[in-house]
Scaffold this motif. Structure first.
Motif, PDB file in Angstrom:
ATOM      1  N   ASP A 118       3.945  17.400  14.494  1.00  0.00           N
ATOM      2  CA  ASP A 118       3.001  16.291  14.657  1.00  0.00           C
ATOM      3  C   ASP A 118       2.775  16.010  16.144  1.00  0.00           C
ATOM      4  OD1 ASP A 118       2.944  15.965  11.910  1.00  0.00           O
ATOM      5  OD2 ASP A 118       4.026  14.046  11.896  1.00  0.00           O
ATOM      6  N   THR A 119       1.625  15.435  16.427  1.00  0.00           N
ATOM      7  CA  THR A 119       1.372  14.935  17.771  1.00  0.00           C
ATOM      8  C   THR A 119       1.694  13.435  17.818  1.00  0.00           C
ATOM      9  OG1 THR A 119      -0.941  14.673  17.124  1.00  0.00           O
ATOM     10  CG2 THR A 119      -0.351  16.660  18.368  1.00  0.00           C
ATOM     11  N   VAL A 120       2.039  12.955  19.027  1.00  0.00           N
ATOM     12  CA  VAL A 120       2.477  11.563  19.206  1.00  0.00           C
ATOM     13  C   VAL A 120       1.456  10.834  20.072  1.00  0.00           C
ATOM     14  CG1 VAL A 120       4.350  10.058  19.998  1.00  0.00           C
ATOM     15  CG2 VAL A 120       4.876  12.350  19.103  1.00  0.00           C
ATOM     16  N   TRP A 121       1.040   9.644  19.636  1.00  0.00           N
ATOM     17  CA  TRP A 121      -0.055   8.921  20.268  1.00  0.00           C
ATOM     18  C   TRP A 121       0.292   7.448  20.500  1.00  0.00           C
ATOM     19  CZ3 TRP A 121      -4.924  11.557  20.816  1.00  0.00           C
ATOM     20  CH2 TRP A 121      -4.975  12.830  20.212  1.00  0.00           C
ATOM     21  N   ILE A 122      -0.446   6.864  21.443  1.00  0.00           N
ATOM     22  CA  ILE A 122      -0.332   5.424  21.698  1.00  0.00           C
ATOM     23  C   ILE A 122      -1.749   4.878  21.885  1.00  0.00           C
ATOM     24  CG2 ILE A 122       0.043   5.848  24.165  1.00  0.00           C
ATOM     25  CD1 ILE A 122       1.787   3.377  24.282  1.00  0.00           C
ATOM     26  N   THR A 123      -1.974   3.631  21.402  1.00  0.00           N
ATOM     27  CA  THR A 123      -3.346   3.106  21.388  1.00  0.00           C
ATOM     28  C   THR A 123      -3.850   2.626  22.745  1.00  0.00           C
ATOM     29  OG1 THR A 123      -2.364   1.033  20.634  1.00  0.00           O
ATOM     30  CG2 THR A 123      -3.483   2.377  18.972  1.00  0.00           C
ATOM     31  N   GLY A 124      -2.938   2.395  23.699  1.00  0.00           N
ATOM     32  CA  GLY A 124      -3.404   1.888  24.985  1.00  0.00           C
ATOM     33  C   GLY A 124      -2.263   1.780  25.966  1.00  0.00           C
ATOM     34  N   PRO A 125      -2.550   1.245  27.138  1.00  0.00           N
ATOM     35  CA  PRO A 125      -1.563   1.239  28.209  1.00  0.00           C
ATOM     36  C   PRO A 125      -0.394   0.285  27.962  1.00  0.00           C
ATOM     37  CG  PRO A 125      -3.513   0.037  28.881  1.00  0.00           C
ATOM     38  CD  PRO A 125      -3.838   0.661  27.552  1.00  0.00           C
ATOM     39  N   VAL A 126       0.718   0.612  28.599  1.00  0.00           N
ATOM     40  CA  VAL A 126       1.888  -0.265  28.590  1.00  0.00           C
ATOM     41  C   VAL A 126       2.106  -0.790  30.005  1.00  0.00           C
ATOM     42  CG1 VAL A 126       3.035   0.768  26.600  1.00  0.00           C
ATOM     43  CG2 VAL A 126       3.411   1.747  28.877  1.00  0.00           C
ATOM     44  N   GLY A 127       2.793  -1.920  30.098  1.00  0.00           N
ATOM     45  CA  GLY A 127       3.133  -2.472  31.416  1.00  0.00           C
ATOM     46  C   GLY A 127       2.422  -3.770  31.744  1.00  0.00           C
ATOM     47  N   ALA A 128       1.316  -4.048  31.045  1.00  0.00           N
ATOM     48  CA  ALA A 128       0.572  -5.274  31.368  1.00  0.00           C
ATOM     49  C   ALA A 128       1.416  -6.522  31.076  1.00  0.00           C
ATOM     50  CB  ALA A 128      -0.738  -5.315  30.578  1.00  0.00           C
ATOM     51  N   ALA A 129       2.173  -6.484  29.987  1.00  0.00           N
ATOM     52  CA  ALA A 129       3.014  -7.646  29.650  1.00  0.00           C
ATOM     53  C   ALA A 129       4.092  -7.848  30.709  1.00  0.00           C
ATOM     54  CB  ALA A 129       3.643  -7.463  28.273  1.00  0.00           C
ATOM     55  N   MET A 130       4.613  -6.739  31.246  1.00  0.00           N
ATOM     56  CA  MET A 130       5.625  -6.819  32.299  1.00  0.00           C
ATOM     57  C   MET A 130       5.070  -7.541  33.530  1.00  0.00           C
ATOM     58  SD  MET A 130       7.595  -3.626  34.162  1.00  0.00           S
ATOM     59  CE  MET A 130       6.189  -2.945  35.068  1.00  0.00           C
ATOM     60  N   LEU A 131       3.875  -7.163  33.955  1.00  0.00           N
ATOM     61  CA  LEU A 131       3.255  -7.823  35.108  1.00  0.00           C
ATOM     62  C   LEU A 131       2.988  -9.299  34.803  1.00  0.00           C
ATOM     63  CD1 LEU A 131       0.663  -5.259  36.513  1.00  0.00           C
ATOM     64  CD2 LEU A 131       3.101  -5.532  37.053  1.00  0.00           C
ATOM     65  N   GLY A 132       2.555  -9.566  33.589  1.00  0.00           N
ATOM     66  CA  GLY A 132       2.279 -10.942  33.194  1.00  0.00           C
ATOM     67  C   GLY A 132       3.525 -11.801  33.204  1.00  0.00           C
ATOM     68  N   GLU A 202       1.576   3.260  39.933  1.00  0.00           N
ATOM     69  CA  GLU A 202       2.291   4.476  39.556  1.00  0.00           C
ATOM     70  C   GLU A 202       3.798   4.381  39.826  1.00  0.00           C
ATOM     71  OE1 GLU A 202       1.265   7.063  37.866  1.00  0.00           O
ATOM     72  OE2 GLU A 202       3.223   8.019  38.045  1.00  0.00           O
ATOM     73  N   HIS A 203       4.201   3.724  40.897  1.00  0.00           N
ATOM     74  CA  HIS A 203       5.631   3.682  41.212  1.00  0.00           C
ATOM     75  C   HIS A 203       6.425   2.854  40.199  1.00  0.00           C
ATOM     76  CE1 HIS A 203       4.484  -0.165  43.210  1.00  0.00           C
ATOM     77  NE2 HIS A 203       5.734  -0.507  42.973  1.00  0.00           N
ATOM     78  N   ARG A 204       5.729   2.150  39.317  1.00  0.00           N
ATOM     79  CA  ARG A 204       6.430   1.370  38.292  1.00  0.00           C
ATOM     80  C   ARG A 204       6.302   2.001  36.905  1.00  0.00           C
ATOM     81  NH1 ARG A 204       6.274  -4.915  38.879  1.00  0.00           N
ATOM     82  NH2 ARG A 204       8.220  -4.510  37.756  1.00  0.00           N
ATOM     83  N   ARG A 205       5.875   3.263  36.856  1.00  0.00           N
ATOM     84  CA  ARG A 205       5.683   3.954  35.577  1.00  0.00           C
ATOM     85  C   ARG A 205       6.959   3.930  34.719  1.00  0.00           C
ATOM     86  NH1 ARG A 205       2.337   7.543  33.145  1.00  0.00           N
ATOM     87  NH2 ARG A 205       0.944   7.559  34.952  1.00  0.00           N
ATOM     88  N   ALA A 206       8.095   4.248  35.330  1.00  0.00           N
ATOM     89  CA  ALA A 206       9.338   4.327  34.557  1.00  0.00           C
ATOM     90  C   ALA A 206       9.671   2.981  33.908  1.00  0.00           C
ATOM     91  CB  ALA A 206      10.488   4.776  35.456  1.00  0.00           C
ATOM     92  N   GLU A 207       9.445   1.894  34.642  1.00  0.00           N
ATOM     93  CA  GLU A 207       9.682   0.563  34.070  1.00  0.00           C
ATOM     94  C   GLU A 207       8.722   0.268  32.921  1.00  0.00           C
ATOM     95  OE1 GLU A 207      10.302  -2.721  37.206  1.00  0.00           O
ATOM     96  OE2 GLU A 207       9.404  -1.032  38.297  1.00  0.00           O
ATOM     97  N   ALA A 208       7.460   0.636  33.121  1.00  0.00           N
ATOM     98  CA  ALA A 208       6.447   0.318  32.099  1.00  0.00           C
ATOM     99  C   ALA A 208       6.758   1.023  30.782  1.00  0.00           C
ATOM    100  CB  ALA A 208       5.060   0.710  32.596  1.00  0.00           C
TER     101      ALA A 208
END
Lengths: 263, 263
Positions: A118-132, A202-208
């Motif tokens: 199977d392929t693995v998918w996500i509906t949209g970006p992650v990390g916005a809640a973290m910034l908020g 980009e430098h916060r990708r791992a956290e997101a």
């Protein structure tokens, strides 16, 4: 899940506590919003059309604001309050919400149906809640809406339900929730970290990849299938490997560092 | 209440807090029992066959005991745990339970259907929970089971549902709950205090009429009708009078003294 009159009824209950799931002093209207959205997000991941909610409400810092937020979020989703209970008690405010809905597709999507290939998918970006969250915590005045008022992806979940082999909402972080799905399905996921859409520098990708509360949907499709809604392919299901998650080829330890275990 | 696939789904949610609804230090197995029974009692009053419960659980003094009590009470009623959430938080323990079931009779009994001329009934004695509470609080060693492990009258509620004009369970005291039923129905009740069965010495009759948590069913029948289960006739519905409750002919003030307003 429950069968009734030929329908599949899907039920979910989430509890939230002051100091754990929300900040003391946070706007109670936002707390109401999030309590409802997080439950409806569970229903979205099961392709379920919400029928209503029941609220267990402990009186708190601003009951009028909570009620205003509750009315607003229920109107937003067009979902009725079917009942509940109010109590007064000392200590941290604890809230509970039960949401129920009617499954729009059978079988109801679960987190255990992913298969190797199977392929693995996500509906949209992650990390916005973290910034908020950071904006709110630090009082910077930056946009905190994604943390305060997440949206449950009900239409997306309903469109995806007939297509997916497995689906869940990401409430505790992409990597942690993906590892749960892989484990429940008895397989592993090879995730390409750079393929994951992020709402942060980009430098916060791992956290997101490890921060939750964005309430995106995570799902798997049979090889070659295209999703019926906008989504991003982030990896592939493979036979059970050294760990449930291989991130850029590296097995990820589960005992720490994947996400928010205690939320 | 909710219509689904030709069935009527009845839902109820009760919250309980340490220090308000149960004593700190009380056996957590009894707390689990009461949390489930009080919700199922709501279903019983609507002639509803329970389908399951969802639990919002805040970790407390003895989680293993709570779990043991939960398993015991769910097995007693033959009701499954359908889902829920667990949280850790500071302060008084707060618990929530949602119960849902399938209505066995339409229309579903409510508290608002009593009419002048109806007779007023109760399924059994009041006051046993009061004695049980006192035994537990004072450590007398006297029997406290009625307070700790109330029974939801599910079979009685189902048998009564086709017969009654109004029904509710007595959780906050006979007089207070009767006044709520009378008010919801737009009439008054003339209650004969000596006709009320009590599980306490005669000199405590007045208290027993105001103490809740016995979870008897209160219901009204059309004039001349006999109940299909053992029950005691305690009064009569009359056109709206000086107060919702006339006790031995005396209008009862609602602002105090009828029962446990804050439970």
């Amino acid at each position: 899940m429950l069968e009734l009159g030929g329908e599949a009824l899907v039920l979910t209950h989430d509890a939230m506590a002051e100091g754990v799931h929300f900040l003391p002093g946070q706007d109670q209207a936002d707390i109401a919003w999030k309590l409802v959205s997080s439950n409806l997000s569970d229903l979205a991941a099961k392709g379920t059309d919400p029928l209503g909610v029941l609220l267990g409400y402990q009186f708190g810092a601003d009951d009028a604001r909570f009620l205003a937020g509750l009315e607003e979020v229920l109107a937003h989703y067009g979902v009725p309050l079917l009942g509940g209970d109010t109590i007064g008690a000392t200590g941290a405010q604890v809230l509970g919400l039960t949401a129920l809905g009617r499954a729009t597709h059978r079988p109801v999507p679960s987190r255990s149906g992913a298969q190797a290939g199977d392929t693995v998918w996500i509906t949209g970006p992650v990390g916005a809640a973290m910034l908020g969250f950071e904006a709110l915590r630090d009082g910077t005045g930056a946009d905190s809406l994604a943390f305060r008022r997440p949206r449950a992806l009900l239409a997306e979940g309903e469109a995806l339900a007939p297509a997916v082999t497995a689906m869940m909402d990401i409430s505790d972080g992409l990597l942690l929730d993906a590892s749960r799905m892989a484990r429940a399905s008895g397989i592993s996921f090879a995730i390409d970290s750079t393929a994951v859409p992020i709402a942060v520098p980009e430098h916060r990708r791992a956290e997101a990849l490890r921060w939750g509360e964005d309430y995106q949907l995570l799902f798997t499709l049979p090889a070659g299938a295209e999703p019926p809604v906008t989504a991003f392919r982030v990896g592939q299901a493979i036979p059970s490997a050294a760990a449930p998650i291989l991130l850029d080829g590296q097995p990820q330890r589960e005992d720490s560092g994947l996400g928010y275990e205690h939320r």
